[in-house]
Design a protein around this motif. Structure first.
Motif, short mmCIF file in Angstrom:
data_model
loop_
_atom_site.label_atom_id
_atom_site.label_comp_id
_atom_site.label_asym_id
_atom_site.label_seq_id
_atom_site.Cartn_x
_atom_site.Cartn_y
_atom_site.Cartn_z
N UNK A 193 0.83 -1.21 0.00
CA UNK A 193 0.00 0.00 0.00
C UNK A 193 0.85 1.25 0.00
N UNK A 194 0.22 2.38 -0.25
CA UNK A 194 0.96 3.65 -0.26
C UNK A 194 1.47 4.01 1.13
N UNK A 195 0.71 3.64 2.15
CA UNK A 195 1.13 3.97 3.52
C UNK A 195 1.88 2.81 4.16
N UNK A 196 2.75 2.17 3.39
CA UNK A 196 3.46 1.01 3.90
C UNK A 196 4.34 1.38 5.09
N UNK A 197 4.91 2.57 5.09
CA UNK A 197 5.75 2.99 6.22
C UNK A 197 4.94 3.14 7.50
N UNK A 198 3.68 3.58 7.36
CA UNK A 198 2.83 3.70 8.54
C UNK A 198 2.35 2.36 9.05
N UNK A 199 2.17 1.42 8.14
CA UNK A 199 1.71 0.09 8.55
C UNK A 199 2.85 -0.77 9.08
N UNK A 200 4.07 -0.44 8.72
CA UNK A 200 5.25 -1.16 9.21
C UNK A 200 6.14 -0.16 9.93
N UNK A 201 5.84 0.12 11.19
CA UNK A 201 6.52 1.23 11.89
C UNK A 201 8.01 1.03 12.10
N UNK A 202 8.50 -0.19 12.13
CA UNK A 202 9.93 -0.42 12.35
C UNK A 202 10.73 -0.39 11.06
N UNK A 203 10.08 -0.18 9.92
CA UNK A 203 10.78 -0.25 8.64
C UNK A 203 11.83 0.84 8.52
N UNK A 204 11.51 2.07 8.92
CA UNK A 204 12.46 3.17 8.80
C UNK A 204 13.61 3.03 9.77
N UNK A 205 13.40 2.39 10.92
CA UNK A 205 14.43 2.29 11.95
C UNK A 205 15.47 1.23 11.63
N UNK A 206 15.04 0.18 10.89
CA UNK A 206 15.96 -0.93 10.65
C UNK A 206 16.28 -1.13 9.19
N UNK A 207 15.66 -0.36 8.31
CA UNK A 207 15.88 -0.59 6.89
C UNK A 207 17.29 -0.19 6.48
N UNK A 208 17.87 -0.98 5.58
CA UNK A 208 19.21 -0.70 5.08
C UNK A 208 19.19 -0.22 3.63
N UNK A 209 17.99 -0.05 3.06
CA UNK A 209 17.88 0.41 1.69
C UNK A 209 17.96 -0.70 0.67
#
Length: 608
Positions: free
Chosen positions: A249-265
């Motif tokens: 979904x477009x709001x994937x970052x909101x639905x997966x709150x830990x994505x920004x904290x642990x994502x490596x790109x």
């Protein structure tokens, strides 16, 4: 005559050559069967080379039972995961005008006896269709299903689970959506993936239904999933699972709150203790799934979870030499001295035999048979009292335990994502334990042939018996996403930094990054305050292993933890702390005599 024998044999072979040629096709057909048999003996490593890059559906078989206006359908032959629980679906339909309460009971069995009883009670409203899921321990490959409702009598029936050919994959969505999102073909023989499809509206609402699968794919629209089903899927990803979104979904970052904290790109993205793949092009997603499956495989064991407790050795190894003191794969218990004091008891028994045998004979000669009739029961009573006194005074009635855990502290949402491990030795079996819906107890694995505890899943998991049998060493893994008010508060005082420990456990050591500098945390009791000190530049390279210093047997049990994520340098406002005590996992409420408690918490501080 001997000279003519070779010529006669040569002529016979030449005459028989057409007949031999006639048998060549049959021989060619028989060769693959022999190869397959050899492959099965060589193990999964050889099979991997011959797997076909596609999937095979494990659909199961629907069994319908009814009584009056209440109807039930059980999907027999569900796909068995590599650890944890096999989700057994029971669909209930109440076409009548009054609500019905239905009790579901599953008695599962293993090769060495009963694996445990799984129960659940659900209420089916008027004209309602409801899917109830029962997490059946994978140690039970089959058993009996019993349904009970007031005024209704359902016949019991047997169930069985199906072992996967390739890696077991749970797909929430239709087969058409899965094919269009991955471009993977459906194959008949040696599939890379064994797939079970679940309708999005009927998706399980509990973490236990997903935790055993190495991969869970959401093939349809994520926004169409029930909110509690998505919460279970997000908990699955954060506690060590591999979640794939074919239509993010477009709001994937909101639905997966830990994505920004642990994502490596990179894809798949690290997510807590697990991973998430956000798909783009279908061909790239399908090939990525197949390559990721290769990394999941372990020779002879298949995929194992993020935490793998050690179980008892196989039955054929028990009692032979030193193996009786070890666990499966040669592992040692996490709690020392868990074996019964056989040597001390044998010493007491030997003294009893000497007193009753030669001593009794001497007493009978000197005092007569009447004295012997009094002395023998007295000596036996003293021996029994000595054994009981040893058990009470030395071992006591408490549960001995060692507990270890890793926690992502999500302060923005007041929750804790925990992966834990405990080793227990109970002199007397405790009453039981309760864990919430988004938490799961994990046993040693698929080859565990001992009894699994009885559990009621009506409201979370309530273990009623068999959790810790008396005088038996047990290990349990835990994964949990639970609400938490734990926090670490910092504030500036001049040029220094003051820290308050509100993590719910004694703080042994740790670091926090504040103001662009790395600070070393002091040792603090729970609720206490102290001054942090500036850390030397060399501490920037300190890894998770150096901070927590788990024993080597514990590290092996956390074999699939993403150490590279935990070892990453702290961001501004981040902290890493080593705690002591029972830890934050749900079973920490169990009263134990703690031998060792080590816990690692990673999160963001409250304050500047």
């Amino acid at each position: 005559m001997h000279e003519r024998l070779p010529a006669a044999l040569l002529a016979l072979l030449l005459c028989a050559s057409p007949a031999l040629a006639a048998f060549e096709p049959a021989a060619a057909v028989a060769v693959p069967d022999e190869e397959e048999s050899a492959e099965g003996e060589e193990g999964s490593e050889t099979l991997n080379k011959n797997w076909v890059p596609g999937y095979q559906e494990v659909s199961g078989q629907a069994v319908n039972v009814s009584d009056g206006d209440l109807q039930a359908t059980v999907v027999n032959g569900p796909l068995r995961p590599s650890c944890g629980y096999t989700p057994l679906e029971v669909t209930l339909h109440n076409p009548g005008p009054t609500p019905r309460t239905v009790s579901i009971r599953v008695d599962s069995h293993v090769s060495m006896g009963r694996a445990g009883v799984t129960t659940r009670q659900v209420e089916v409203g008027p004209r309602q269709r409801l899917s109830a899921w029962l997490p059946v321990p994978i140690s039970g490959r089959g058993g009996m299903v019993r349904l009970d409702s007031l005024g209704a009598s359902f016949r019991p029936f047997s169930f069985y689970s199906v072992d996967p050919v390739g890696q077991p994959v749970l797909v929430v969505g239709s087969e058409e959506a899965f094919q269009s999102g991955t471009k993977l073909p459906r194959v008949k023989d040696k599939p890379k993936l064994s797939v079970r499809f679940i309708a999005p509206g009927d998706a399980p609402r509990e973490l236990a239904a997903y935790v055993g699968y190495p991969m869970v794919v959401v093939a349809g629209d994520v926004t169409a999933l029930p909110a509690d089903a998505w919460s279970a899927l997000e908990a699955y990803a954060s506690t060590g699972g591999y979640l794939v979104l074919l239509r993010p979904p477009r709001d994937v970052a909101g639905r997966l709150p830990l994505l920004a904290r642990t994502s490596s790109g990179v894809s798949p993205n690290p997510y807590g203790f697990g991973r998430v793949r956000v798909c783009g092009k279908a061909e790239e997603c399908g090939s990525g799934l197949l390559s990721d499956v290769n990394l999941m495989e372990e020779p002879e064991r298949g995929h194992v979870g993020v935490v793998t407790p050690a179980g008892p050795p196989p039955s054929w190894q028990r009692g032979f030499g030193s193996s009786r003191h070890l666990l499966n794969d040669g592992e040692v218990p996490l709690v020392p001295g868990v074996q019964a004091p056989v040597g001390r008891f044998l010493f007491l028994i030997t003294l009893f035999v000497l007193a009753v045998g030669p001593g009794g004979l001497a007493l009978a000669r000197r005092r007569g048979p009447v004295a012997l009739l009094i002395a023998v029961p007295s000596v036996a009573l003293v021996t029994c009292l000595a054994i009981v006194a040893w058990s009470v005074l030395v071992e006591g009635f408490s549960v001995h335990a060692s507990r270890y855990s890793l926690t992502w502290l999500d302060r923005e949402r007041d929750r804790a994502v925990t992966v834990g491990l405990g080793g227990y030795y109970a002199n007397l079996e405790p009453a039981g334990v309760r864990v919430p819906a988004q938490a799961v107890l994990l046993g040693p694995g698929v080859d565990w042939d001992t009894q699994f505890p009885d559990a009621d899943w009506t409201n979370g998991m309530v273990v009623s018996g068999g959790f810790l049998p008396s005088r038996t060493y047990r290990e349990w893994g835990e994964v949990a996403v639970v609400p938490s008010r734990a926090r670490l508060t910092v504030r500036r005082e001049g040029q220094g930094l003051r820290v308050q420990n509100a993590l719910g456990a004694p703080l042994a050591a740790g670091y926090v990054r504040s103001g662009g500098k790395l600070w070393r945390l002091p040792a603090l009791a729970d609720g206490a305050e102290g001054e942090a000190t500036l850390a030397p530049a060399s501490d920037d390279k300190i890894s998770f292993s150096e901070l927590v210093a788990f024993p080597e047997p514990v590290k092996r049990r956390f074999s699939r933890v993403p150490w590279q994520t935990l070892n990453a340098p702290l961001l501004e406002g981040g902290f890493a702390a080593k705690l002591e005590g029972p830890g934050p996992a749900p079973t920490s409420a169990l009263e134990v005599e703690l031998h060792e408690g080590l816990h690692f918490v990673h999160g963001r501080v409250d304050g500047p």
